[in-house]
Design an enzyme around this catalytic site. Structure first.
Site, PDB file in Angstrom:
ATOM      1  N   GLY A 253     -25.685  47.929 -88.880  1.00 59.31           N
ATOM      2  CA  GLY A 253     -24.420  47.396 -88.382  1.00 59.31           C
ATOM      3  C   GLY A 253     -23.311  48.265 -88.928  1.00 59.31           C
ATOM      4  O   GLY A 253     -23.171  48.418 -90.142  1.00 59.31           O
ATOM      5  N   HIS A 254     -22.578  48.910 -88.035  1.00 57.96           N
ATOM      6  CA  HIS A 254     -21.508  49.810 -88.467  1.00 57.96           C
ATOM      7  C   HIS A 254     -20.192  49.327 -87.907  1.00 57.96           C
ATOM      8  O   HIS A 254     -20.077  49.048 -86.724  1.00 57.96           O
ATOM      9  CB  HIS A 254     -21.749  51.231 -87.973  1.00 57.96           C
TER      10      HIS A 254
ATOM     11  N   ASN B 216     -31.037  46.547 -86.931  1.00 56.15           N
ATOM     12  CA  ASN B 216     -30.833  46.078 -88.306  1.00 56.15           C
ATOM     13  C   ASN B 216     -29.580  46.754 -88.876  1.00 56.15           C
ATOM     14  O   ASN B 216     -28.964  46.259 -89.810  1.00 56.15           O
ATOM     15  CB  ASN B 216     -32.061  46.362 -89.194  1.00 56.15           C
TER      16      ASN B 216
ATOM     17  N   ASP C 166     -24.852  50.278 -95.685  1.00 53.68           N
ATOM     18  CA  ASP C 166     -23.463  49.823 -95.619  1.00 53.68           C
ATOM     19  C   ASP C 166     -22.515  50.656 -96.483  1.00 53.68           C
ATOM     20  O   ASP C 166     -21.518  50.154 -97.006  1.00 53.68           O
ATOM     21  CB  ASP C 166     -23.362  48.337 -96.030  1.00 53.68           C
TER      22      ASP C 166
ATOM     23  N   GLN D 119     -29.236  52.659 -92.320  1.00 46.08           N
ATOM     24  CA  GLN D 119     -29.670  52.102 -93.606  1.00 46.08           C
ATOM     25  C   GLN D 119     -29.264  53.054 -94.739  1.00 46.08           C
ATOM     26  O   GLN D 119     -28.304  53.792 -94.586  1.00 46.08           O
ATOM     27  CB  GLN D 119     -31.198  51.845 -93.613  1.00 46.08           C
TER      28      GLN D 119
ATOM     29  N   LYS E 295     -21.207  54.644 -93.424  1.00 43.91           N
ATOM     30  CA  LYS E 295     -21.693  55.796 -92.635  1.00 43.91           C
ATOM     31  C   LYS E 295     -21.017  55.858 -91.272  1.00 43.91           C
ATOM     32  O   LYS E 295     -20.640  56.932 -90.810  1.00 43.91           O
ATOM     33  CB  LYS E 295     -23.218  55.690 -92.414  1.00 43.91           C
TER      34      LYS E 295
HETATM   35  P1  GDP Z   1     -22.411  51.438 -92.524  1.00 46.32           P
HETATM   36  O1  GDP Z   1     -23.491  50.524 -92.135  1.00 46.32           O
HETATM   37  O2  GDP Z   1     -22.803  52.409 -93.573  1.00 46.32           O
HETATM   38  O3  GDP Z   1     -21.787  52.124 -91.344  1.00 46.32           O
HETATM   39  O4  GDP Z   1     -21.274  50.550 -93.181  1.00 46.32           O
HETATM   40  P2  GDP Z   1     -20.725  49.129 -92.647  1.00 46.32           P
HETATM   41  O5  GDP Z   1     -19.862  49.375 -91.477  1.00 46.32           O
HETATM   42  O6  GDP Z   1     -21.838  48.164 -92.518  1.00 46.32           O
HETATM   43  O7  GDP Z   1     -19.910  48.659 -93.909  1.00 46.32           O
HETATM   44  C1  GDP Z   1     -18.828  49.387 -94.387  1.00 46.32           C
HETATM   45  C2  GDP Z   1     -17.562  48.515 -94.258  1.00 46.32           C
HETATM   46  O8  GDP Z   1     -16.548  49.078 -95.053  1.00 46.32           O
HETATM   47  C3  GDP Z   1     -17.000  48.460 -92.847  1.00 46.32           C
HETATM   48  O9  GDP Z   1     -16.413  47.218 -92.646  1.00 46.32           O
HETATM   49  C4  GDP Z   1     -15.959  49.555 -92.836  1.00 46.32           C
HETATM   50  O10 GDP Z   1     -14.905  49.322 -91.912  1.00 46.32           O
HETATM   51  C5  GDP Z   1     -15.437  49.462 -94.249  1.00 46.32           C
HETATM   52  N1  GDP Z   1     -14.976  50.737 -94.809  1.00 46.32           N
HETATM   53  C6  GDP Z   1     -15.473  51.984 -94.613  1.00 46.32           C
HETATM   54  N2  GDP Z   1     -14.808  52.874 -95.368  1.00 46.32           N
HETATM   55  C7  GDP Z   1     -13.883  52.178 -96.043  1.00 46.32           C
HETATM   56  C8  GDP Z   1     -12.888  52.534 -97.017  1.00 46.32           C
HETATM   57  O11 GDP Z   1     -12.742  53.675 -97.426  1.00 46.32           O
HETATM   58  N3  GDP Z   1     -12.119  51.517 -97.500  1.00 46.32           N
HETATM   59  C9  GDP Z   1     -12.274  50.236 -97.097  1.00 46.32           C
HETATM   60  N4  GDP Z   1     -11.473  49.308 -97.626  1.00 46.32           N
HETATM   61  N5  GDP Z   1     -13.173  49.863 -96.189  1.00 46.32           N
HETATM   62  C10 GDP Z   1     -13.986  50.825 -95.685  1.00 46.32           C
HETATM   63  P1  IMO Z   2     -26.779  49.923 -92.160  1.00 46.90           P
HETATM   64  O1  IMO Z   2     -27.177  51.012 -91.198  1.00 46.90           O
HETATM   65  C1  IMO Z   2     -27.878  47.229 -95.375  1.00 46.90           C
HETATM   66  C2  IMO Z   2     -31.998  45.774 -95.439  1.00 46.90           C
HETATM   67  C3  IMO Z   2     -32.135  44.285 -95.182  1.00 46.90           C
HETATM   68  C4  IMO Z   2     -33.372  44.004 -96.007  1.00 46.90           C
HETATM   69  C5  IMO Z   2     -34.225  45.243 -95.797  1.00 46.90           C
HETATM   70  C6  IMO Z   2     -35.270  45.119 -94.707  1.00 46.90           C
HETATM   71  O2  IMO Z   2     -25.765  48.989 -91.628  1.00 46.90           O
HETATM   72  O3  IMO Z   2     -26.433  50.512 -93.486  1.00 46.90           O
HETATM   73  P2  IMO Z   2     -35.159  45.049 -92.059  1.00 46.90           P
HETATM   74  O4  IMO Z   2     -34.476  44.091 -91.139  1.00 46.90           O
HETATM   75  O5  IMO Z   2     -34.744  46.457 -91.882  1.00 46.90           O
HETATM   76  O6  IMO Z   2     -36.639  44.890 -92.056  1.00 46.90           O
HETATM   77  O7  IMO Z   2     -34.682  44.585 -93.532  1.00 46.90           O
HETATM   78  O8  IMO Z   2     -33.312  46.270 -95.437  1.00 46.90           O
HETATM   79  N1  IMO Z   2     -31.247  46.510 -94.406  1.00 46.90           N
HETATM   80  C7  IMO Z   2     -29.972  46.893 -94.542  1.00 46.90           C
HETATM   81  N2  IMO Z   2     -29.086  46.672 -95.532  1.00 46.90           N
HETATM   82  N3  IMO Z   2     -27.515  47.976 -94.329  1.00 46.90           N
HETATM   83  C8  IMO Z   2     -28.399  48.223 -93.330  1.00 46.90           C
HETATM   84  O9  IMO Z   2     -28.123  49.054 -92.301  1.00 46.90           O
HETATM   85  C9  IMO Z   2     -29.683  47.641 -93.395  1.00 46.90           C
HETATM   86  N4  IMO Z   2     -30.771  47.670 -92.590  1.00 46.90           N
HETATM   87  C10 IMO Z   2     -31.716  46.984 -93.227  1.00 46.90           C
HETATM   88  O10 IMO Z   2     -31.024  43.580 -95.641  1.00 46.90           O
HETATM   89  O11 IMO Z   2     -33.045  43.928 -97.372  1.00 46.90           O
HETATM   90 MG    MG Z   3     -23.904  48.492 -92.136  1.00 40.54          MG
END
Ligand code: GDP
Ligand code: IMO
Ligand code: MG
Length: 439
Positions: free
Chosen positions: A63-64, A61, A36, A243, A39
């Site tokens: 979520g972007h 698993n 998270d 991840q 990416k």
């Molecule tokens: P990922 O799994 O690495 O792609 O990240 P996620 O999407 O799960 O979580 C990142 C969250 O932060 C998302 O809701 C993005 O929209 C948000 N985000 C990404 N970059 C920024 C930033 O520079 N500022 C803020 N406020 N939010 C951001």
């Molecule tokens: P993105 O791509 C954050 C974490 C789960 C748990 C551990 C194992 O959005 O960054 P799993 O279901 O993979 O067996 O869970 O890994 N986990 C993540 N945490 N971002 C993710 O993906 C994750 N994918 C798995 O919360 O601790």
């Molecule tokens: Mg994510």
């Protein structure tokens, strides 16, 4: 007298060398914390300069969240380049894919006008069946107080089958009779574990998998051929990690990790590439740390400050909705991840979330019983962290487009991360929207 010279012999390898000059190198983007990091948002941005974006591991698993203008989408398995209309999207052989999950995602994207015929899936990717998710739940329950806090998507059991050589690949889906036999065998071998789980009947699992497979068939390709043909024809390939590095099954905070190799090396095995096929590796790093699920988190803030980061950063899981644990930026973990991935550069995200803090902490060292230790000791219950405090800044920064125009304290913070991780920062994200970034 005319001299007769033998025609030069052309060895095949020489021909290949000559061609190598035209072969492109694939660049990689990986998260360097616990996932998270943002990416998806960063891949969306870089993808503008590429022809193919490829996922190499994990499943839904991940979520972007990506925001481009009025479009705000959540992705699970479809690569994050999807909002760039000319980019082709490849789900590599190292992934584990839920058929219904992928179909839902394609349908959702289709409804907002995205051309999903660009999505290709490797025949080597493994299928996640409903019994994998059920086994995930049962395994977690059996661990009791030691539960990992998985996303419950069946990722661990699907990779378990892969390594046990009982997994079912997209190639296997082409043989309906063979599929039924394999599904039955995999259910039988888990009979005790799944006794208390609600599951469709085996025939129903096979029927719905066959139906989904027929719908997905046009997307399935020879994955190794696809990747290499793309590179050999000079197409620009961006490889997207899911991840984070500290969730890597081999080098993360084991056993509180996911079940795949999330570090840059996983891109080679996950896509069938040799190390010489790789160009740059960019690490995405959140300006502070978060973690979902259980496991060591040395810089975690269990007080009001952690709560403030959670609220300001919207730190709630995109897959499970769980509140993310929050803490200061951890430079010990960061340096460890720089090594694991061989990073060329860093992209910092969510710097805007820190606006309004008087003081900002950075974990700069770990010690156990008075002796300095490295990230290897992250799980040691006697671990102590050293926190360096820096001045914060009060003003919002989402409108800033040049690092040099950031408030001085924010510039110092970015420079300190760069210095502690000994890696150049090539961009700083200051908001969710594609345009909200400073270079
Ligand atoms: P990922 O799994 O690495 O792609 O990240 P996620 O999407 O799960 O979580 C990142 C969250 O932060 C998302 O809701 C993005 O929209 C948000 N985000 C990404 N970059 C920024 C930033 O520079 N500022 C803020 N406020 N939010 C951001
Ligand atoms: P993105 O791509 C954050 C974490 C789960 C748990 C551990 C194992 O959005 O960054 P799993 O279901 O993979 O067996 O869970 O890994 N986990 C993540 N945490 N971002 C993710 O993906 C994750 N994918 C798995 O919360 O601790
Ligand atoms: Mg994510």
């Amino acid at each position: 007298m005319e001299s007769r010279r033998a025609a030069p012999v052309r060895h095949e390898w020489q021909e290949r060398r000559r061609n190598e000059a035209r072969v492109s190198k694939a660049d990689i983007i990986v998260g360097i914390q616990w996932g998270d990091e943002g990416k998806g948002r960063i891949v969306d941005l870089y993808a503008q300069d590429y022809d193919v974006v490829a996922r190499f591991g994990g499943g839904d698993n991940a979520g972007h969240q990506i925001k481009v203008g009025d479009t705000d989408i959540a992705l699970r398995i479809v690569p994050s380049g999807v909002l760039n209309p000319s980019v082709e999207l490849f789900i590599g052989g190292g992934t584990v894919v839920s058929l219904s999950g992928l179909l839902d995602e394609l349908e959702r994207l289709g409804k907002i006008g995205v051309d999903v015929s660009r999505v290709k899936i490797s025949d080597r990717a493994h299928v996640v069946f409903p019994y994998h998710a059920a086994a995930d739940r049962a395994n977690e329950r059996a661990r009791g107080g030691d539960a990992i806090g998985t996303t419950g998507r069946g990722i661990g059991p699907a990779y378990t089958d892969k390594v046990a050589r009982t997994g079912i690949t997209f190639a296997d889906l082409r043989d309906a009779d063979g599929l039924a036999a394999k599904v039955r065998r995999n259910l039988d071998s888990r009979r005790a574990l799944l006794a208390a789980e609600e599951l469709p009947f085996p025939d129903e699992i096979v029927r719905s998998a066959s139906e989904a497979a027929a719908r997905l068939a046009p997307h399935v390709v020879d994955g190794v051929g696809y990747m290499h043909d793309a590179l050999e024809s000079g197409r620009r390939v961006l490889i997207e990690g899911a991840q984070g590095s500290l969730l890597d099954v081999g080098y993360g905070t084991y056993p509180f990790v996911t079940s795949s190799h999330t570090i840059a090396g996983g891109a080679c095995t996950g896509l069938g590439l040799g190390p010489t096929a790789i160009g740059r590796v960019v690490g995405v790093v959140k300006a502070y740390c978060t973690r979902v699920g259980a496991g060591p988190f040395p810089s975690e803030l269990l007080d009001q400050q952690g709560e403030r980061l959670r609220v300001a950063g919207g730190e709630f899981g995109t897959v499970t909705g769980r509140p993310r644990r929050c803490g200061w930026f951890d430079a010990v973990a960061g340096r460890y991840a720089v090594r694991l991935n061989g990073l060329s550069a860093l992209a910092i995200t969510k710097l805007d979330v820190l606006s309004g803090l008087d003081r900002i902490g950075i974990v700069t060292g770990y010690s156990v019983d008075g002796s300095r230790v490295g990230f290897a000791q992250a799980a040691n219950p006697r671990l102590r962290v050293e926190i360096e405090e820096m001045d914060g800044w009060s003003e919002p920064i989402s409108h800033v487009r040049r690092v040099a125009d950031l408030p001085k304290a924010a510039q110092r913070y970015v420079a300190r991360i760069e210095e502690l991780l000994a890696t150049p920062v090539e961009l700083v994200s200051v908001g969710r929207e594609r345009s909200e970034l400073a270079r």
